[in-house]
Design an enzyme around this catalytic site. Structure first.
Site, PDB file in Angstrom:
ATOM      1  N   LYS A 114       1.049  -1.236  -0.055  1.00  0.00           N
ATOM      2  CA  LYS A 114       0.087   0.050   0.022  1.00  0.00           C
ATOM      3  C   LYS A 114       1.003   1.133  -0.060  1.00  0.00           C
ATOM      4  O   LYS A 114       0.752   2.276  -0.890  1.00  0.00           O
ATOM      5  CB  LYS A 114      -0.897   0.202   1.311  1.00  0.00           C
ATOM      6  CG  LYS A 114      -1.702   1.251   1.496  1.00  0.00           C
ATOM      7  CD  LYS A 114      -2.321   1.134   2.866  1.00  0.00           C
ATOM      8  CE  LYS A 114      -1.501   1.705   4.016  1.00  0.00           C
ATOM      9  NZ  LYS A 114      -1.529   2.965   4.218  1.00  0.00           N
ATOM     10  N   ASN A 115       1.636   1.329   0.871  1.00  0.00           N
ATOM     11  CA  ASN A 115       2.510   2.596   1.159  1.00  0.00           C
ATOM     12  C   ASN A 115       3.448   2.776  -0.169  1.00  0.00           C
ATOM     13  O   ASN A 115       3.777   3.961  -0.260  1.00  0.00           O
ATOM     14  CB  ASN A 115       3.315   2.505   2.588  1.00  0.00           C
ATOM     15  CG  ASN A 115       2.550   2.746   3.482  1.00  0.00           C
ATOM     16  OD1 ASN A 115       1.403   3.064   3.546  1.00  0.00           O
ATOM     17  ND2 ASN A 115       2.927   2.805   5.008  1.00  0.00           N
ATOM     18  N   ARG A 134      -3.910  10.908   4.716  1.00  0.00           N
ATOM     19  CA  ARG A 134      -2.724  11.740   4.824  1.00  0.00           C
ATOM     20  C   ARG A 134      -1.827  11.674   3.359  1.00  0.00           C
ATOM     21  O   ARG A 134      -1.142  12.580   3.005  1.00  0.00           O
ATOM     22  CB  ARG A 134      -1.936  11.541   6.058  1.00  0.00           C
ATOM     23  CG  ARG A 134      -0.793  12.326   6.107  1.00  0.00           C
ATOM     24  CD  ARG A 134       0.006  12.016   7.528  1.00  0.00           C
ATOM     25  NE  ARG A 134       1.280  12.684   7.313  1.00  0.00           N
ATOM     26  CZ  ARG A 134       1.675  13.837   7.720  1.00  0.00           C
ATOM     27  NH1 ARG A 134       0.727  14.801   8.067  1.00  0.00           N
ATOM     28  NH2 ARG A 134       3.014  14.284   7.494  1.00  0.00           N
ATOM     29  N   CYS A 140      -5.505  13.384  12.709  1.00  0.00           N
ATOM     30  CA  CYS A 140      -5.361  11.946  12.471  1.00  0.00           C
ATOM     31  C   CYS A 140      -5.146  11.079  13.549  1.00  0.00           C
ATOM     32  O   CYS A 140      -4.891  11.795  14.684  1.00  0.00           O
ATOM     33  CB  CYS A 140      -3.859  11.726  11.680  1.00  0.00           C
ATOM     34  SG  CYS A 140      -3.456   9.901  11.633  1.00  0.00           S
ATOM     35  N   ARG A 176       0.757  14.877  13.172  1.00  0.00           N
ATOM     36  CA  ARG A 176       1.462  14.498  11.861  1.00  0.00           C
ATOM     37  C   ARG A 176       1.098  15.655  10.863  1.00  0.00           C
ATOM     38  O   ARG A 176       0.715  15.955   9.834  1.00  0.00           O
ATOM     39  CB  ARG A 176       0.635  13.395  11.014  1.00  0.00           C
ATOM     40  CG  ARG A 176       0.511  12.263  11.676  1.00  0.00           C
ATOM     41  CD  ARG A 176      -0.346  10.924  11.013  1.00  0.00           C
ATOM     42  NE  ARG A 176       0.704  10.182  10.265  1.00  0.00           N
ATOM     43  CZ  ARG A 176       0.223   9.370   9.494  1.00  0.00           C
ATOM     44  NH1 ARG A 176      -0.856   8.959   9.638  1.00  0.00           N
ATOM     45  NH2 ARG A 176       1.166   8.597   8.639  1.00  0.00           N
ATOM     46  N   PRO A 177       2.290  16.983  11.326  1.00  0.00           N
ATOM     47  CA  PRO A 177       2.245  18.115  10.497  1.00  0.00           C
ATOM     48  C   PRO A 177       2.998  17.922   9.157  1.00  0.00           C
ATOM     49  O   PRO A 177       3.573  16.664   8.705  1.00  0.00           O
ATOM     50  CB  PRO A 177       3.048  18.851  11.430  1.00  0.00           C
ATOM     51  CG  PRO A 177       3.977  18.056  12.173  1.00  0.00           C
ATOM     52  CD  PRO A 177       3.193  16.855  12.495  1.00  0.00           C
ATOM     53  N   MET A 178       3.055  19.015   8.569  1.00  0.00           N
ATOM     54  CA  MET A 178       3.751  18.900   7.302  1.00  0.00           C
ATOM     55  C   MET A 178       4.800  19.808   6.937  1.00  0.00           C
ATOM     56  O   MET A 178       5.577  20.056   5.927  1.00  0.00           O
ATOM     57  CB  MET A 178       2.727  19.555   6.064  1.00  0.00           C
ATOM     58  CG  MET A 178       1.634  18.412   6.014  1.00  0.00           C
ATOM     59  SD  MET A 178       1.887  17.330   4.505  1.00  0.00           S
ATOM     60  CE  MET A 178       2.278  18.367   3.129  1.00  0.00           C
ATOM     61  N   ASP A 179       5.573  20.291   8.269  1.00  0.00           N
ATOM     62  CA  ASP A 179       6.707  21.171   8.031  1.00  0.00           C
ATOM     63  C   ASP A 179       7.758  20.803   7.491  1.00  0.00           C
ATOM     64  O   ASP A 179       8.533  21.471   6.948  1.00  0.00           O
ATOM     65  CB  ASP A 179       6.984  21.587   9.527  1.00  0.00           C
ATOM     66  CG  ASP A 179       7.385  20.342  10.464  1.00  0.00           C
ATOM     67  OD1 ASP A 179       6.550  19.269  10.524  1.00  0.00           O
ATOM     68  OD2 ASP A 179       8.655  20.286  11.039  1.00  0.00           O
ATOM     69  N   ASP A 239       4.201   0.502  12.143  1.00  0.00           N
ATOM     70  CA  ASP A 239       3.127  -0.103  11.543  1.00  0.00           C
ATOM     71  C   ASP A 239       2.935  -1.407  11.896  1.00  0.00           C
ATOM     72  O   ASP A 239       1.870  -1.969  11.575  1.00  0.00           O
ATOM     73  CB  ASP A 239       3.215   0.005   9.756  1.00  0.00           C
ATOM     74  CG  ASP A 239       2.950   1.474   9.419  1.00  0.00           C
ATOM     75  OD1 ASP A 239       2.782   2.222  10.380  1.00  0.00           O
ATOM     76  OD2 ASP A 239       3.422   1.618   8.238  1.00  0.00           O
ATOM     77  N   ILE A 254       7.941   7.100  16.888  1.00  0.00           N
ATOM     78  CA  ILE A 254       7.743   7.713  15.685  1.00  0.00           C
ATOM     79  C   ILE A 254       6.355   8.479  15.728  1.00  0.00           C
ATOM     80  O   ILE A 254       6.344   9.491  15.415  1.00  0.00           O
ATOM     81  CB  ILE A 254       7.390   6.637  14.495  1.00  0.00           C
ATOM     82  CG1 ILE A 254       8.672   5.724  14.371  1.00  0.00           C
ATOM     83  CG2 ILE A 254       7.278   7.299  13.121  1.00  0.00           C
ATOM     84  CD1 ILE A 254       9.883   6.449  14.023  1.00  0.00           C
ATOM     85  N   ARG A 276      -8.863   0.126   4.293  1.00  0.00           N
ATOM     86  CA  ARG A 276      -7.775   1.150   3.847  1.00  0.00           C
ATOM     87  C   ARG A 276      -6.515   0.221   3.448  1.00  0.00           C
ATOM     88  O   ARG A 276      -5.778   0.701   2.577  1.00  0.00           O
ATOM     89  CB  ARG A 276      -7.683   2.146   4.592  1.00  0.00           C
ATOM     90  CG  ARG A 276      -8.793   3.077   4.985  1.00  0.00           C
ATOM     91  CD  ARG A 276      -8.333   4.464   5.777  1.00  0.00           C
ATOM     92  NE  ARG A 276      -6.847   4.753   5.462  1.00  0.00           N
ATOM     93  CZ  ARG A 276      -6.269   5.509   6.212  1.00  0.00           C
ATOM     94  NH1 ARG A 276      -6.659   5.685   7.341  1.00  0.00           N
ATOM     95  NH2 ARG A 276      -4.889   6.013   5.721  1.00  0.00           N
TER      96      ARG A 276
END
Ligand code: UD1
Length: 421
Positions: free
Chosen positions: A22-23, A94, A118, A123-126, A308, A330, A400
């Site tokens: 998936k990933n 995400r 989430c 889970r930021p995007m910086d 995971d 993580i 998912r």
């Protein structure tokens, strides 16, 4: 909403095929935006996250056709002209943020909604934003959207990530393939899904070296061409199903998948008393003796123990002999399965990022609630060994990331069914 009902207590026996990752697939699909020519992905997993990425790419003007029952994805971005990734799609997943780098590289502009909350943390995007800025983009946050622009095109640079983020590495590598000059990406993530993405980009004509190490060097090219690429097998699905006979007893053969991508996880299974034997088509997994032994686990970036697989490992350790300590490094909030496992009779204490699991002789079935993808499968695994009936509610998370989980486990003798309401 569907639920999964498991009657525990049947040892497993049979084989389970492992699907494409998936990933990996979620990073490979946006790579189509980098080329005018078609990209074909084989060995794609049939999952709702893949359908969400399909919808997102289509909304950007790309064509995506599912062939061979969804195992082959034919993508073409010939007519892709929309740089806006809409909140209504991005909020569902995400990984939608993986269009940021390709859109910027293609249009010199990308407008991508922030994914929002989430279940497993902020889970930021910086890190993504800092990397795009290092490549010469200007990025503003307006109305919940990242507005990124690089009118003159992206420029190669030395980019050092403050943390080896998987998604930020993928976005940066994709963006840099079409940037002017050379990009040296430092503190890059080394996950096998990134290696798979780079193999595909290379097949499309990208010039990249160092994937699988902490420094990836990308020499920008003028254009990328079409390619056909086989998605790597899903190491997380492999690890998840390795835990099924470890928890429920019996012996299961897993067909496909690459054990070398699960080194730290396999070491812990061995320590816990699980045997893994190679076969002609994969591996066989069974318990060595009776009860498994307690082990301590720390989740880390690759090649460490994968976050995971933490929830599924906790399900195993609930009935281990002794006390196990699991440290989640993580994500800051990834123990939401712990209270549900406790409802099944587990003895778990959570303090911040550490869970202490004192093994109990057996779990008892209960109605439980899935809160994220890996949590939901951990509850199913726990239910396989629990006394009586376990009902896992709200299983849309499961779909998912796991292809036909109930069919795969039922083929090995598990008493499991999906009930639609
Ligand atoms: C990917 C995987 C996910 C896996 C995770 C870690 C996909 C589609 N998903 O997620 O299954 O659990 O890697 O192996 O491949 N972070 C920031 N700022 C950022 C980006 C990330 O602070 O800009 C933090 C996150 O909040 C998290 C940590 O970094 O705590 C790891 O995130 P990252 O490696 O980016 O994970 P994803 O790519 O989202």
């Amino acid at each position: 909403m569907d639920k999964i009902v498991v009657q525990g207590g049947s040892p497993l026996s049979g084989s389970i095929p492992i699907a494409g990752a998936k990933n990996a697939c979620l990073a490979l699909m946006p790579a189509t935006l980098l080329s005018e020519e078609p990209l074909t992905l084989t060995n794609a997993p049939r999952l709702s996250d893949i359908r969400t990425m399909t919808t997102l790419l289509q909304s950007l003007g790309a064509e995506v056709s599912l062939m061979q029952d969804g195992k082959v994805l034919a993508l073409s971005s010939h007519g892709a002209d929309n740089p806006v990734a809409d909140y209504e799609i991005v909020r569902k997943m995400r990984a939608s943020n993986l269009v940021l780098g390709p859109l910027l590289a293609r249009h010199g502009e990308a407008v991508v909604s922030l994914p929002g909350g989430c279940a497993i943390g902020a889970r930021p995007m910086d890190i993504h934003v800092a990397a795009m800025e290092a490549l010469g983009a200007k990025v503003d946050l307006r109305d919940g959207y990242l507005h990124a622009s690089a009118p003159g095109g992206l420029k190669g640079a030395v980019v050092e990530l403050r943390f080896a983020s998987v998604g930020a590495t993928e976005n940066t590598v994709m963006a840099a393939t079409l940037a002017k000059g050379t990009t040296v990406l430092k503190n890059a993530a080394r996950e096998p899904e990134i290696v798979d993405l780079v193999r595909c980009l290379r097949a499309m004509g990208a010039q990249i070296e160092g994937e699988g190490t902490a420094t990836i060097t990308i020499q920008g090219v003028d254009r990328l061409h079409g390619a056909t690429h086989k998605v790597v097998a899903d190491r997380i699905e492999l690890g998840t199903y390795m835990l099924a006979p470890a928890i429920a007893g019996g012996e299961v053969e897993l067909l496909g998948g690459d054990l070398d991508l699960l080194g730290a996880f396999c070491e812990k299974l061995d320590e816990a008393g699980i045997s893994v034997t190679p076969t002609a088509h994969g591996i066989k997994v069974a318990r060595k003796n009776g009860r498994v032994s307690a082990v301590d686990v720390v989740t880390e970036i690759f090649p460490g123990f994968p976050t995971d697989l933490q929830a599924q490992m906790m399900a195993l350790l609930c009935t281990a002999d002794g006390v196990s300590v699991l440290e989640e490094k993580i994500f800051e909030n990834r123990f939401m399965h712990a209270p549900e496992l406790t409802r099944m009779g587990a003895n778990i204490e959570v303090h911040g990022g550490t869970a202490t699991v004192t093994g109990v002789p057996f779990l008892k079935g209960a109605p439980v609630m899935a809160t994220d993808l890996r949590a939901s499968v951990s509850l199913i695994l726990a239910g396989l060994a629990a006394e009586g009936e376990t009902v896992v509610n709200r299983v849309y998370h499961l779909d998912r990331g796991y292809e036909r989980v109930e069919d795969k486990l039922r083929a090995c003798g598990a008493k499991i069914e999906r009930v639609s309401e």
